[in-house]
Design an enzyme around this catalytic site. Sequence first.
Site, PDB file in Angstrom:
ATOM      1  N   VAL A 208       0.794  -1.223   0.000  1.00 34.27           N
ATOM      2  CA  VAL A 208       0.000   0.000   0.000  1.00 34.27           C
ATOM      3  C   VAL A 208       0.835   1.285   0.000  1.00 34.27           C
ATOM      4  CG1 VAL A 208      -0.207   0.296   2.499  1.00 34.27           C
ATOM      5  CG2 VAL A 208      -2.130   0.936   1.013  1.00 34.27           C
ATOM      6  N   TYR A 209       2.131   1.193   0.295  1.00 36.22           N
ATOM      7  CA  TYR A 209       2.976   2.394   0.316  1.00 36.22           C
ATOM      8  C   TYR A 209       3.232   2.870  -1.115  1.00 36.22           C
ATOM      9  CZ  TYR A 209       4.275   0.814   5.073  1.00 36.22           C
ATOM     10  OH  TYR A 209       4.273   0.391   6.381  1.00 36.22           O
ATOM     11  N   SER A 210       2.929   4.100  -1.524  1.00 38.83           N
ATOM     12  CA  SER A 210       2.392   5.193  -0.732  1.00 38.83           C
ATOM     13  C   SER A 210       1.106   5.700  -1.389  1.00 38.83           C
ATOM     14  CB  SER A 210       3.438   6.316  -0.640  1.00 38.83           C
ATOM     15  OG  SER A 210       3.974   6.567  -1.965  1.00 38.83           O
TER      16      SER A 210
ATOM     17  N   GLY B 272       2.292   0.607  -4.145  1.00 40.25           N
ATOM     18  CA  GLY B 272       3.342  -0.170  -4.802  1.00 40.25           C
ATOM     19  C   GLY B 272       4.596   0.624  -5.097  1.00 40.25           C
ATOM     20  N   GLU B 273       4.585   1.926  -4.837  1.00 43.34           N
ATOM     21  CA  GLU B 273       5.753   2.755  -5.156  1.00 43.34           C
ATOM     22  C   GLU B 273       6.983   2.328  -4.362  1.00 43.34           C
ATOM     23  OE1 GLU B 273       2.202   4.869  -6.538  1.00 43.34           O
ATOM     24  OE2 GLU B 273       2.717   4.041  -4.568  1.00 43.34           O
TER      25      GLU B 273
END
Length: 321
Positions: free
Chosen positions: A52-54, A63-64
């Site tokens: 879930v980030y960010s 997914g970042e």
Amino acid sequence: MQKRKLGRSGIDVAPLALGGNVFGWTADEARSFAVLDGFVDAGFNLIDTADVYSVWAPGHKGGESETVIGSWLKRRGGRDKVVIATKVGMQMAPDRKGLAKDYILRSVEDSLKRLQTDYIDLYQSHRDDPDAPMEERFEAYAQLVKQGKVRAIGASNYDAARLKTALETSARLGAPRYETLQPHYNLCERALFEGPLQDLCVAEQIGVIGYYSLASGFLSGKYRADGDLGQSVRGAGVKKYLNPRGFGILKALDDVAAPVGATPAQVALAWTMARPAIAAPIVSATSTQQLADILKAVDVKLDAAAIARLDTASAPQAAAA
């Protein structure tokens, strides 16, 4: 550096973990790579992230962080030298959340692809999911462990009752159990973990890798008045600590840090590392300079008097003072 156990998983980690929530968000790829290199080159190995980030950042979809870590792994190599922990379950989109079996099995493939790896060392339930039968998550995890895609599993944001039920469920199914717990835990936030939850982790030999270990930066000592809150995007989350109890904790950190030549952040982390069941507090950094300061916490030794001073100032019952 003495390693610690992640529960009964057989995985050994250095006593501080690097939080990946800032990668691809407040730290671009180049700065993230520099921090990751500095962390591993200093002898540390546990890197924690989540699918879930960010997602909270404008223009981001989640997914970042995993993507940045995956690019770094591909460039650096040495996959077996690091322990990669990620999570599943928080809402990525209205139809992408929870711990249903089919969702876990889909999500792990996305994480593996972003991380550019064949396996995840520690795959964690990011939060409990009361809407999905608990058996489902362990059936999914058992399948992933058998396939070699996951080495061990952990939980995050579980209370004592649900963690106990989870341990009983996995035992009944003969499935892998949660070897770690990731709670919100630091000098300012003790009541959420200490008590029945901590006791259960100690009794069951569950390794604790708490998050917000520096209370969003408050325990670094750089936020001491409302005027300091604009120093970073996390400032708004610190305002709740600007009260008599919070100032008392900072005073105790200052008093303990001075004689040992340490910073408040280093002392706060040293206190956490000395607590029962703690395997590795999670800390994040957006620069190599910040990272270098944080990592020195492993060399800070607190005597009984220093720990008692911090315990007294941060006692949960003092919150109402």
